[in-house]
Design an enzyme around this catalytic site. Structure first.
Site, PDB file in Angstrom:
ATOM      1  N   CYS A   1      14.220  11.056   6.273  1.00  0.00           N
ATOM      2  CA  CYS A   1      14.066  11.146   7.616  1.00  0.00           C
ATOM      3  C   CYS A   1      15.320  11.707   8.629  1.00  0.00           C
ATOM      4  CB  CYS A   1      13.705   9.741   8.147  1.00  0.00           C
ATOM      5  SG  CYS A   1      14.299   8.002   6.856  1.00  0.00           S
TER       6      CYS A   1
ATOM      7  N   GLU B   1       8.402   2.255  11.582  1.00  0.00           N
ATOM      8  CA  GLU B   1       9.960   3.623  11.828  1.00  0.00           C
ATOM      9  C   GLU B   1       9.014   5.027  11.195  1.00  0.00           C
ATOM     10  OE1 GLU B   1      13.298   3.411  12.314  1.00  0.00           O
ATOM     11  OE2 GLU B   1      12.597   1.623  13.148  1.00  0.00           O
TER      12      GLU B   1
ATOM     13  N   GLU C   1       9.512  17.897  14.130  1.00  0.00           N
ATOM     14  CA  GLU C   1      10.529  16.903  12.361  1.00  0.00           C
ATOM     15  C   GLU C   1       9.717  18.525  11.791  1.00  0.00           C
ATOM     16  OE1 GLU C   1       8.885  13.731  10.189  1.00  0.00           O
ATOM     17  OE2 GLU C   1      10.617  13.363   9.876  1.00  0.00           O
TER      18      GLU C   1
ATOM     19  N   LYS D   1       0.699  -1.221   0.201  1.00  0.00           N
ATOM     20  CA  LYS D   1       0.706   0.520   0.029  1.00  0.00           C
ATOM     21  C   LYS D   1       0.757   1.091   0.005  1.00  0.00           C
ATOM     22  CE  LYS D   1      -1.858   3.432   2.234  1.00  0.00           C
ATOM     23  NZ  LYS D   1      -1.516   4.582   1.344  1.00  0.00           N
TER      24      LYS D   1
HETATM   25  P1  NAP Z   1       2.365   9.329   6.346  1.00  0.00           P
HETATM   26  O1  NAP Z   1       1.812  10.252   6.081  1.00  0.00           O
HETATM   27  O2  NAP Z   1       2.403   8.904   7.778  1.00  0.00           O
HETATM   28  O3  NAP Z   1       1.713   8.303   5.397  1.00  0.00           O
HETATM   29  C1  NAP Z   1       2.483   6.724   5.170  1.00  0.00           C
HETATM   30  C2  NAP Z   1       2.058   6.012   4.955  1.00  0.00           C
HETATM   31  O4  NAP Z   1       1.252   5.204   5.747  1.00  0.00           O
HETATM   32  C3  NAP Z   1       1.200   6.527   3.578  1.00  0.00           C
HETATM   33  O5  NAP Z   1       1.012   4.476   2.460  1.00  0.00           O
HETATM   34  C4  NAP Z   1      -0.226   6.403   4.294  1.00  0.00           C
HETATM   35  O6  NAP Z   1      -1.217   6.290   3.387  1.00  0.00           O
HETATM   36  C5  NAP Z   1      -0.319   5.614   5.473  1.00  0.00           C
HETATM   37  N1  NAP Z   1      -1.672   5.551   5.709  1.00  0.00           N
HETATM   38  C6  NAP Z   1      -1.317   6.668   6.652  1.00  0.00           C
HETATM   39  N2  NAP Z   1      -2.831   7.374   7.321  1.00  0.00           N
HETATM   40  C7  NAP Z   1      -2.163   5.845   7.484  1.00  0.00           C
HETATM   41  C8  NAP Z   1      -3.584   4.673   8.742  1.00  0.00           C
HETATM   42  N3  NAP Z   1      -4.057   5.553   9.244  1.00  0.00           N
HETATM   43  N4  NAP Z   1      -3.277   3.743   8.383  1.00  0.00           N
HETATM   44  C9  NAP Z   1      -2.902   2.825   7.918  1.00  0.00           C
HETATM   45  N5  NAP Z   1      -1.822   3.163   7.119  1.00  0.00           N
HETATM   46  C10 NAP Z   1      -1.694   4.688   7.085  1.00  0.00           C
HETATM   47  O7  NAP Z   1       3.853   9.572   6.363  1.00  0.00           O
HETATM   48  P2  NAP Z   1       4.156  10.265   5.074  1.00  0.00           P
HETATM   49  O8  NAP Z   1       3.584  11.506   4.816  1.00  0.00           O
HETATM   50  O9  NAP Z   1       3.990   9.103   3.848  1.00  0.00           O
HETATM   51  O10 NAP Z   1       5.730   9.783   5.246  1.00  0.00           O
HETATM   52  C11 NAP Z   1       6.682  11.411   5.812  1.00  0.00           C
HETATM   53  C12 NAP Z   1       7.262  10.073   7.321  1.00  0.00           C
HETATM   54  O11 NAP Z   1       7.571   9.375   7.169  1.00  0.00           O
HETATM   55  C13 NAP Z   1       8.207  11.122   7.775  1.00  0.00           C
HETATM   56  O12 NAP Z   1       7.853  11.683   9.435  1.00  0.00           O
HETATM   57  C14 NAP Z   1       9.723  11.086   7.183  1.00  0.00           C
HETATM   58  O13 NAP Z   1      10.519  11.462   8.367  1.00  0.00           O
HETATM   59  C15 NAP Z   1       9.490   9.325   8.332  1.00  0.00           C
HETATM   60  N6  NAP Z   1       9.969   8.326   7.620  1.00  0.00           N
HETATM   61  C16 NAP Z   1      10.873   7.584   8.061  1.00  0.00           C
HETATM   62  C17 NAP Z   1      11.998   7.016   7.810  1.00  0.00           C
HETATM   63  C18 NAP Z   1      12.411   5.609   8.848  1.00  0.00           C
HETATM   64  O14 NAP Z   1      12.791   4.975   8.383  1.00  0.00           O
HETATM   65  N7  NAP Z   1      12.720   5.846   9.715  1.00  0.00           N
HETATM   66  C19 NAP Z   1      12.177   6.238   6.487  1.00  0.00           C
HETATM   67  C20 NAP Z   1      11.077   7.125   5.631  1.00  0.00           C
HETATM   68  C21 NAP Z   1      10.283   8.637   5.957  1.00  0.00           C
HETATM   69  P3  NAP Z   1      -2.219   7.746   2.488  1.00  0.00           P
HETATM   70  O15 NAP Z   1      -0.719   8.401   1.496  1.00  0.00           O
HETATM   71  O16 NAP Z   1      -2.726   7.247   1.106  1.00  0.00           O
HETATM   72  O17 NAP Z   1      -2.584   8.519   3.464  1.00  0.00           O
END
Ligand code: NAP
Length: 507
Positions: free
Chosen positions: A280, A246, A377, A173
């Protein structure tokens, strides 16, 4: 305008809802494709397909499963440039970095293909005679991989590829901001020979598709990367499933007076403004010793002012757009907050006029550790500079945040370097290199509010396997652990229990 489908059970299918959603080019705001708006019904179908494919895939020898990964690595290599351009178009990162995104997936495919001939368990001793003790790795089952947009090919590869080689069937997904990259990645996996149902792709909103996967009773494993608060919600809902989460980071670079300042400057610019600060591991805090603060600040401000902002696909661009309009609003909100908090805006802090989701590279100085811009962040091209009087204070500032993903220290002093390595609370510490630059054969992950999973490297298989403990007793008699072996490891001592029979005489 092309309308893309989802992959369910080996077939490219429309969503049950009949609805689509657009993916945008962040450099222009233009729609680049339409994608299926899946919901719980599509998740049910994908789970059924993954369940059907699971027995045969689990029973396929791992070196045979690995062949799909080897072929994928070759296909990614052949299509590297085409895919990198897609990454740049859909996610916005500059082309050289987009090539790196694809290269990371190639490296991951090659590394985890090798796992097909490893997947090591452990053999150990037994406290009883004529008894073997070992562990083997078994797949978790049906695994949901939920991925963010910032590494739109690399992160799906970190999850899907180890999951496959370990014998799981997968539902990917992807982020709704980068469904095109995920679709292309899955097409290549299919071309590489992944059997029907072994890899499925369901696009659509996280709150519906993601949630349906997390709560589905047949999904046994969840691997999530994204925002920490989304991750916490997933942990709460997943119950007893095997979950890897993560989240975000607020990574810092410490610069000590004996550092090579030119090298540190390059590290800060690369870590803070590379990928427009949307990693990240982005270096969003620079913790500088007071002895060099003035000089470093001057050098950094000049360098940040000179950064070339533009579309990722334009040659010479150093900082690309942000992912979407919400991200621009969020980053700008933090600029206003920083000003209210009393930090000094040295450069940037504005939204350039024109098309696309751009933000001027921004530098705040005179930042105090308790300011929100130094603790939260921002996920944009915004760096906070903090001043300290000693290494100890620098490490205290570094640790005084909820996150713990990456960190760096610039020093030529080996003692300072080792003190920093041991005391910094983070999953990763770099010495004389920036906070970003993970290699796929080493564990990657954080501590504290970032999470505690270790993806990639030899730990990458742990997320996607259970360890089964196996005892093989070839003594031909009942042997009881903690009872029969205590007096010298023999089995002749009898406790008189009704469950203990006379040992059978062996030929
Ligand atoms: P996000 O909004 O949390 O979304 C991540 C994924 O989760 C997307 O596919 C999103 O789908 C899905 N999602 C959203 N709400 C959900 C729910 N209630 N249940 C299950 N899945 C759900 O994060 P993002 O904005 O895409 O990514 C940025 C973040 O990722 C930053 O905080 C960054 O630091 C972090 N990150 C961490 C790492 C690491 O390894 N630590 C690496 C890369 C990025 P939708 O897109 O359809 O909303």
């Amino acid at each position: 305008m092309q309308t893309h489908r989802m992959l369910v059970g080996g077939k490219w299918a429309p969503a049950r809802s009949g609805q689509t959603f657009p993916s945008l080019d962040p450099a222009t705001g233009r729609v680049i494709g339409l994608f299926q708006q899946g919901d719980a019904r599509d998740v049910d179908l994908a789970v059924a397909a993954a369940a059907k494919a699971f027995p045969a895939w689990r029973n396929t020898p791992p070196p045979t499963r690995a062949r799909v990964l080897f072929r994928l690595a070759a296909l990614l290599q052949q299509r590297k440039e085409e895919l990198a351009r897609l990454v740049s178009l859909e996610m916005g990162k500059v082309l050289p970095e987009a090539r790196g995104d694809v290269q990371e997936a190639i490296d991951t495919a090659e590394y985890f293909a090798g796992e097909g001939r490893r997947l090591f368990g452990t053999t150990t001793t037994s406290e009883l005679r004529e008894k073997a003790a070992l562990t083997i790795r078994v797949p978790v089952g049906i695994v949901a991989c939920i991925t963010p947009w910032n590494f739109p090919v690399a992160i799906p590869s970190w999850k899907v590829l180890p999951a496959l080689v370990c014998g799981n069937t997968v539902i990917l997904k992807p982020s709704s901001d980068t469904p095109l990259c995920a679709t292309r990645f899955v097409q290549l996996l299919q071309e590489a020979g992944a059997p029907a149902g072994v890899v499925n792709l369901v696009t659509g909103p996280g709150e519906t598709v993601g949630d349906a996967l997390v709560t589905h009773p047949q999904v046994q494993g969840i691997s999530f990367t994204g925002n920490g608060s989304t991750g916490e919600g997933i942990i709460r809902k997943a119950g007893m499933k095997k979950v890897g989460v993560e989240g975000g980071g607020k990574n810092g670079i410490i610069i000590l007076p004996d550092a090579d300042l030119a090298l540190a400057l390059e590290g800060v610019v690369w870590g803070g403004y590379g990928t427009s600060g949307q990693r990240c591991t982005a270096a969003s805090r620079v913790i500088v010793h007071e002895k060099i603060q003035e000089k470093f600040e001057r050098l950094l401000a000049a360098r940040v002012r000179s950064l070339r902002l533009g579309p990722g696909l334009r040659a010479g661009t150093e900082v690309g757009p942000l992912i979407n309009a919400r991200a621009v609003e969020k980053v700008h909100g933090y600029t206003q907050l920083g000003l209210q908090e009393g930090a000094r805006l040295r450069c940037g802090g504005t939204i350039p006029k024109g098309k696309g989701f751009f933000y001027q590279p921004t530098l705040f100085t005179d930042v105090q550790p308790d300011m929100r811009i130094a603790r939260e962040e921002i996920f944009g091209p915004a760096v906070s500079l903090l001043t300290v009087r000693s290494l100890d204070e620098a490490i205290d500032v570094m640790n005084d945040i909820p996150y713990g993903l990456s960190s760096a220290v610039y020093t030529k002093n080996i003692t300072s370097a080792f003190r920093a390595i041991h005391r910094i609370e983070a999953g990763i510490t770099y010495v004389n290199a920036s906070t970003t630059g993970a290699e796929v054969h080493l564990p990657f992950g954080g501590v504290k509010a970032t999470g505690h999973t270790r993806e990639a490297g030899w730990t990458g298989v742990e997320e996607f396997t259970h360890l089964k403990t196996v005892y093989i007793d070839y003594s031909g008699r009942l042997q009881r652990a903690q009872m029969d072996g205590v007096d010298g490891g023999g089995t002749s001592k009898r406790s008189g229990s009704p469950f203990t029979r006379t040992p059978r005489r062996r030929p």
